[in-house]
Design an enzyme around this catalytic site. Structure first.
Site, PDB file in Angstrom:
ATOM      1  N   HIS A   1      43.826  36.860  35.632  1.00 30.27           N
ATOM      2  CA  HIS A   1      42.901  38.205  36.831  1.00 30.27           C
ATOM      3  C   HIS A   1      41.928  36.726  36.645  1.00 30.27           C
ATOM      4  O   HIS A   1      41.604  35.676  36.367  1.00 30.27           O
ATOM      5  CB  HIS A   1      43.133  38.832  36.053  1.00 30.27           C
TER       6      HIS A   1
ATOM      7  N   GLU B   1      39.029  37.578  35.643  1.00 25.95           N
ATOM      8  CA  GLU B   1      38.401  37.477  34.171  1.00 25.95           C
ATOM      9  C   GLU B   1      39.163  36.302  33.768  1.00 25.95           C
ATOM     10  O   GLU B   1      38.024  35.274  32.325  1.00 25.95           O
ATOM     11  CB  GLU B   1      38.421  38.905  33.608  1.00 25.95           C
TER      12      GLU B   1
ATOM     13  N   SER C   1      36.467  45.338  39.960  1.00 24.83           N
ATOM     14  CA  SER C   1      36.760  46.114  38.822  1.00 24.83           C
ATOM     15  C   SER C   1      37.713  46.410  37.741  1.00 24.83           C
ATOM     16  O   SER C   1      39.060  45.847  37.864  1.00 24.83           O
ATOM     17  CB  SER C   1      36.682  47.971  38.451  1.00 24.83           C
TER      18      SER C   1
ATOM     19  N   CYS D   1      41.231  45.459  34.944  1.00 23.70           N
ATOM     20  CA  CYS D   1      42.109  45.811  34.811  1.00 23.70           C
ATOM     21  C   CYS D   1      42.063  46.359  33.331  1.00 23.70           C
ATOM     22  O   CYS D   1      41.095  45.554  32.581  1.00 23.70           O
ATOM     23  CB  CYS D   1      43.540  45.195  34.923  1.00 23.70           C
TER      24      CYS D   1
ATOM     25  N   CYS E   1      42.464  42.991  30.668  1.00 24.09           N
ATOM     26  CA  CYS E   1      40.886  42.270  31.194  1.00 24.09           C
ATOM     27  C   CYS E   1      39.681  43.357  30.690  1.00 24.09           C
ATOM     28  O   CYS E   1      38.899  42.808  29.757  1.00 24.09           O
ATOM     29  CB  CYS E   1      40.516  42.120  32.740  1.00 24.09           C
TER      30      CYS E   1
END
Lengths: 194, 194
Positions: A90, A92, A114, A116, A119
């Protein structure tokens, strides 16, 4: 330096920063320019990384990590599910991996979407002091958990990033589902339709 | 094929499988040999990956993912905190990344050490049906969470893997702490001592 105290903080400047490899940013950006960047500017860099990913056929989510004191970028990246055949990278995780073995308690993570569950858990386990979230319209939920674990969470929505993610969701619903819940969830959804 | 129905399941055979890149395993191992491997053999491959990591100066944790039906290895890897300057690449994340975008609900993950919070969350979000844990002596806790989320969890301790991890913990306590909780936790521990 191309970007210095006298340079305008333009979309072109932020896009160049998004695409320049992190270790090479010092050849493009002077400290004095980094100091001028607001939180909204840094979120826009995360969104321009999301745009880079979309241009590559990937999921449009990006992230940027800055040093709290110097405000210099120490890590950044975007989702690479499609580009790298990577089942969980992802925005992040990409930015944290790019930063390497540093003390994340002295940094802030800007994410265009936002986080998950994976993360968000990684953010707490690596001791981040602050997270700025650019889209709680398309997804949300882990902001409360992060705050309970002592992370400062600021929501700073970027309309460009939200529009980009919403377009992705409507055009590639299966890719979006895989990115959140894996191939098995996509298979289950398709089986239900038959 | 070097490893076939008539081959002995020896430590040398399992070590060769551990070191051979996953996509190249079919040049070394016949299906008939894969079918002979027990859960304990597959856990030993995870431990031999942990040994490979230790030999490289890294954290000794490895993982293997097999297809439930064919029992062929579809992903494997080991911790690369030190080797790749990678702030969160544990055995499980390495093996999942190696497997790529597959349906993990048809697979079993063998990990030489009880999974951390990030890896356990990733295991549930990618829909694994079963996890086999090779060491709950050195660390534990997420087995219950995984079971509550519907993952079958089997504990199958490998004494060689436990001994390897215990040696690492006693020789490199800061590296171990960083691997679990990041650089900030190491700094906090060192500051306390001063």
């Amino acid at each position: 330096m191309l970007l210095n105290a006298n340079s305008t903080v333009s979309e072109a400047a932020l896009r160049a920063m998004a695409h320049m490899p992190t270790r090479s940013l010092p050849v493009l950006v002077d400290n004095s320019f980094s100091q001028k960047l607001t939180d909204a500017d840094l979120m826009r860099i995360a969104v321009l990384l999301a745009q880079k990913s979309a241009d590559e056929g990937g999921c449009p989510i990006g992230a940027v990590i800055i040093d709290n004191e110097t405000r210099q970028i120490v890590g950044k990246g975007h989702n690479t599910l499609v580009q790298d055949n990577h089942p969980y990278n992802h925005g992040e995780t990409a930015a944290i991996r790019d930063a390497g073995r540093i003390d994340f308690s002295q940094t802030t993570l800007f994410t265009s979407l936002s986080p998950c569950d994976v993360c968000a858990t990684l953010i707490t386990m690596r001791g981040f002091s602050r997270v700025v979230v650019g889209d709680v319209t398309s997804a949300s939920g882990n902001e409360t958990m992060l705050q309970e674990k002592g992370v400062t969470v600021d929501v700073l929505e970027d309309p460009q990033g939200i529009a980009l993610y919403q377009q992705f969701r409507s055009e590639y619903p299966e890719q979006e589902l895989e990115d959140w819940q894996g191939v098995s969830a996509v298979k289950a959804r398709l089986a239900k339709r038959e």
